[in-house]
Scaffold this motif. Structure first.
Motif, PDB file in Angstrom:
ATOM      1  N   HIS A  93       0.825  -1.207   0.000  1.00  0.00           N
ATOM      2  CA  HIS A  93       0.000   0.000   0.000  1.00  0.00           C
ATOM      3  C   HIS A  93       0.864   1.264   0.000  1.00  0.00           C
ATOM      4  N   LEU A  94       1.936   1.254   0.784  1.00  0.00           N
ATOM      5  CA  LEU A  94       2.808   2.431   0.849  1.00  0.00           C
ATOM      6  C   LEU A  94       3.527   2.664  -0.478  1.00  0.00           C
ATOM      7  N   LYS A  95       3.850   1.571  -1.162  1.00  0.00           N
ATOM      8  CA  LYS A  95       4.503   1.689  -2.472  1.00  0.00           C
ATOM      9  C   LYS A  95       3.596   2.417  -3.460  1.00  0.00           C
ATOM     10  N   LYS A  96       2.291   2.165  -3.381  1.00  0.00           N
ATOM     11  CA  LYS A  96       1.333   2.846  -4.257  1.00  0.00           C
ATOM     12  C   LYS A  96       1.310   4.353  -3.994  1.00  0.00           C
ATOM     13  N   ARG A  97       1.763   4.755  -2.813  1.00  0.00           N
ATOM     14  CA  ARG A  97       1.846   6.177  -2.470  1.00  0.00           C
ATOM     15  C   ARG A  97       3.215   6.773  -2.801  1.00  0.00           C
ATOM     16  N   GLY A  98       4.062   5.939  -3.431  1.00  0.00           N
ATOM     17  CA  GLY A  98       5.374   6.429  -3.827  1.00  0.00           C
ATOM     18  C   GLY A  98       6.449   6.261  -2.771  1.00  0.00           C
ATOM     19  N   LEU A  99       6.165   5.481  -1.740  1.00  0.00           N
ATOM     20  CA  LEU A  99       7.162   5.238  -0.697  1.00  0.00           C
ATOM     21  C   LEU A  99       7.879   3.923  -0.977  1.00  0.00           C
ATOM     22  N   ASN A 100       9.161   3.994  -1.181  1.00  0.00           N
ATOM     23  CA  ASN A 100       9.990   2.858  -1.532  1.00  0.00           C
ATOM     24  C   ASN A 100      10.361   2.062  -0.279  1.00  0.00           C
ATOM     25  N   GLU A 101      10.385   0.718  -0.403  1.00  0.00           N
ATOM     26  CA  GLU A 101      10.712  -0.141   0.737  1.00  0.00           C
ATOM     27  C   GLU A 101      12.096   0.164   1.312  1.00  0.00           C
ATOM     28  N   ARG A 102      13.058   0.371   0.460  1.00  0.00           N
ATOM     29  CA  ARG A 102      14.426   0.642   0.940  1.00  0.00           C
ATOM     30  C   ARG A 102      14.504   1.981   1.659  1.00  0.00           C
ATOM     31  N   GLU A 103      13.783   2.983   1.148  1.00  0.00           N
ATOM     32  CA  GLU A 103      13.753   4.283   1.818  1.00  0.00           C
ATOM     33  C   GLU A 103      13.074   4.162   3.180  1.00  0.00           C
ATOM     34  N   LEU A 104      11.990   3.399   3.244  1.00  0.00           N
ATOM     35  CA  LEU A 104      11.317   3.182   4.524  1.00  0.00           C
ATOM     36  C   LEU A 104      12.222   2.430   5.499  1.00  0.00           C
ATOM     37  N   GLU A 105      12.971   1.479   4.986  1.00  0.00           N
ATOM     38  CA  GLU A 105      13.919   0.729   5.824  1.00  0.00           C
ATOM     39  C   GLU A 105      14.889   1.699   6.500  1.00  0.00           C
ATOM     40  N   GLN A 106      15.444   2.609   5.726  1.00  0.00           N
ATOM     41  CA  GLN A 106      16.399   3.580   6.272  1.00  0.00           C
ATOM     42  C   GLN A 106      15.705   4.586   7.187  1.00  0.00           C
ATOM     43  N   GLN A 107      14.603   5.145   6.735  1.00  0.00           N
ATOM     44  CA  GLN A 107      13.892   6.172   7.495  1.00  0.00           C
ATOM     45  C   GLN A 107      13.415   5.660   8.853  1.00  0.00           C
ATOM     46  N   LEU A 108      12.917   4.427   8.885  1.00  0.00           N
ATOM     47  CA  LEU A 108      12.343   3.876  10.112  1.00  0.00           C
ATOM     48  C   LEU A 108      13.341   3.067  10.940  1.00  0.00           C
ATOM     49  N   MET A 118      11.546  -9.735   8.361  1.00  0.00           N
ATOM     50  CA  MET A 118      11.335  -8.716   9.391  1.00  0.00           C
ATOM     51  C   MET A 118      10.964  -9.356  10.726  1.00  0.00           C
ATOM     52  N   ASN A 119      11.487  -8.761  11.798  1.00  0.00           N
ATOM     53  CA  ASN A 119      11.109  -9.215  13.131  1.00  0.00           C
ATOM     54  C   ASN A 119       9.913  -8.398  13.616  1.00  0.00           C
ATOM     55  N   ALA A 120       9.399  -8.738  14.784  1.00  0.00           N
ATOM     56  CA  ALA A 120       8.207  -8.059  15.305  1.00  0.00           C
ATOM     57  C   ALA A 120       8.459  -6.567  15.500  1.00  0.00           C
ATOM     58  N   ASP A 121       9.661  -6.195  15.923  1.00  0.00           N
ATOM     59  CA  ASP A 121       9.972  -4.781  16.127  1.00  0.00           C
ATOM     60  C   ASP A 121       9.910  -4.010  14.805  1.00  0.00           C
ATOM     61  N   ASP A 122      10.431  -4.604  13.744  1.00  0.00           N
ATOM     62  CA  ASP A 122      10.382  -3.962  12.422  1.00  0.00           C
ATOM     63  C   ASP A 122       8.940  -3.731  11.969  1.00  0.00           C
ATOM     64  N   VAL A 123       8.117  -4.744  12.109  1.00  0.00           N
ATOM     65  CA  VAL A 123       6.720  -4.638  11.673  1.00  0.00           C
ATOM     66  C   VAL A 123       5.981  -3.616  12.552  1.00  0.00           C
ATOM     67  N   SER A 124       6.324  -3.564  13.827  1.00  0.00           N
ATOM     68  CA  SER A 124       5.720  -2.573  14.732  1.00  0.00           C
ATOM     69  C   SER A 124       6.062  -1.157  14.295  1.00  0.00           C
ATOM     70  N   LYS A 125       7.306  -0.930  13.934  1.00  0.00           N
ATOM     71  CA  LYS A 125       7.716   0.396  13.460  1.00  0.00           C
ATOM     72  C   LYS A 125       6.963   0.765  12.185  1.00  0.00           C
ATOM     73  N   LEU A 126       6.842  -0.185  11.294  1.00  0.00           N
ATOM     74  CA  LEU A 126       6.137   0.044  10.032  1.00  0.00           C
ATOM     75  C   LEU A 126       4.650   0.332  10.286  1.00  0.00           C
ATOM     76  N   ALA A 127       4.041  -0.446  11.186  1.00  0.00           N
ATOM     77  CA  ALA A 127       2.622  -0.257  11.513  1.00  0.00           C
ATOM     78  C   ALA A 127       2.400   1.097  12.188  1.00  0.00           C
ATOM     79  N   SER A 128       3.276   1.463  13.112  1.00  0.00           N
ATOM     80  CA  SER A 128       3.141   2.751  13.807  1.00  0.00           C
ATOM     81  C   SER A 128       3.292   3.917  12.836  1.00  0.00           C
ATOM     82  N   PHE A 129       4.271   3.824  11.951  1.00  0.00           N
ATOM     83  CA  PHE A 129       4.468   4.859  10.942  1.00  0.00           C
ATOM     84  C   PHE A 129       3.209   5.012  10.094  1.00  0.00           C
ATOM     85  N   THR A 130       2.658   3.896   9.679  1.00  0.00           N
ATOM     86  CA  THR A 130       1.476   3.912   8.816  1.00  0.00           C
ATOM     87  C   THR A 130       0.266   4.444   9.570  1.00  0.00           C
TER      88      THR A 130
END
Length: 172
Positions: A93-108, A118-130
């Motif tokens: 879904h984020l990719k459809k908004r122009g957010l790249n996975e690698r950029e999100l990896e670095q940003q988050l 991904m571990n639970a902490d990674d998915v939590s960061k992604l979910a919280s950001f979203t």
């Protein structure tokens, strides 16, 4: 004040007995009654879930500072394959908004951008950001991956779940 689990259990007990209160005046019954959350997740339509989650899971209703710890606990409890699916959905879904996975990896500060690694902490960061930045995507993912919802326990989240459950179980 009762614990989160006691509060959630009381809401579910009240609902099972038909004691329901709606948080909005637009109560719409789908005509379906569900025995429990798993039954709801299995038999409800994606549209029905999305409609309920859209009204209940939004930063205006549940502030991110209250939702984020709940997301961490909930994501830690779901099965690894479900966690992978949740991460994949967020990325899609984020990719459809122009957010790249690698950029999100670095940003988050994620350990990887590969959902299956991904571990639970990674998915939590992604979910919280979203949740904070793209609540509509968060709601879409919950509608597609409702397993996450059953592990949320904060009293404010419990109140939202109570309103949702009132619609799930109908009036008995």
């Amino acid at each position: 004040m009762p614990s989160s689990n006691e509060y959630k259990r009381q809401i579910m007990d009240d609902l099972a007995q038909g004691n329901v209160e709606s948080l909005d005046d637009n109560t719409v019954s789908s005509g379906n009654e569900y025995d429990n959350f798993d039954d709801f997740a299995r038999r409800s339509s994606r549209e029905e879930r999305h409609s309920l989650f859209r009204r209940s899971f939004h930063p205006d209703r549940i502030p991110p500072q209250q939702m984020e710890p709940e997301l961490q606990k909930a994501i830690a409890q779901i099965k690894p394959n479900e966690r992978d699916d949740v991460a994949r959905e967020f990325f899609n879904h984020l990719k459809k908004r122009g957010l790249n996975e690698r950029e999100l990896e670095q940003q988050l500060g994620l350990s990887t951008h590969h959902p299956n690694r991904m571990n639970a902490d990674d998915v939590s960061k992604l979910a919280s950001f979203t949740y904070h930045n793209h609540p509509d995507i968060f709601q879409e993912v919950l509608a597609d991956q409702p397993a996450l919802v059953k592990f949320l326990s904060n009293p404010l989240v419990g109140a939202a779940l109570g309103a949702i459950a009132a619609k799930w179980f109908g009036r008995r």
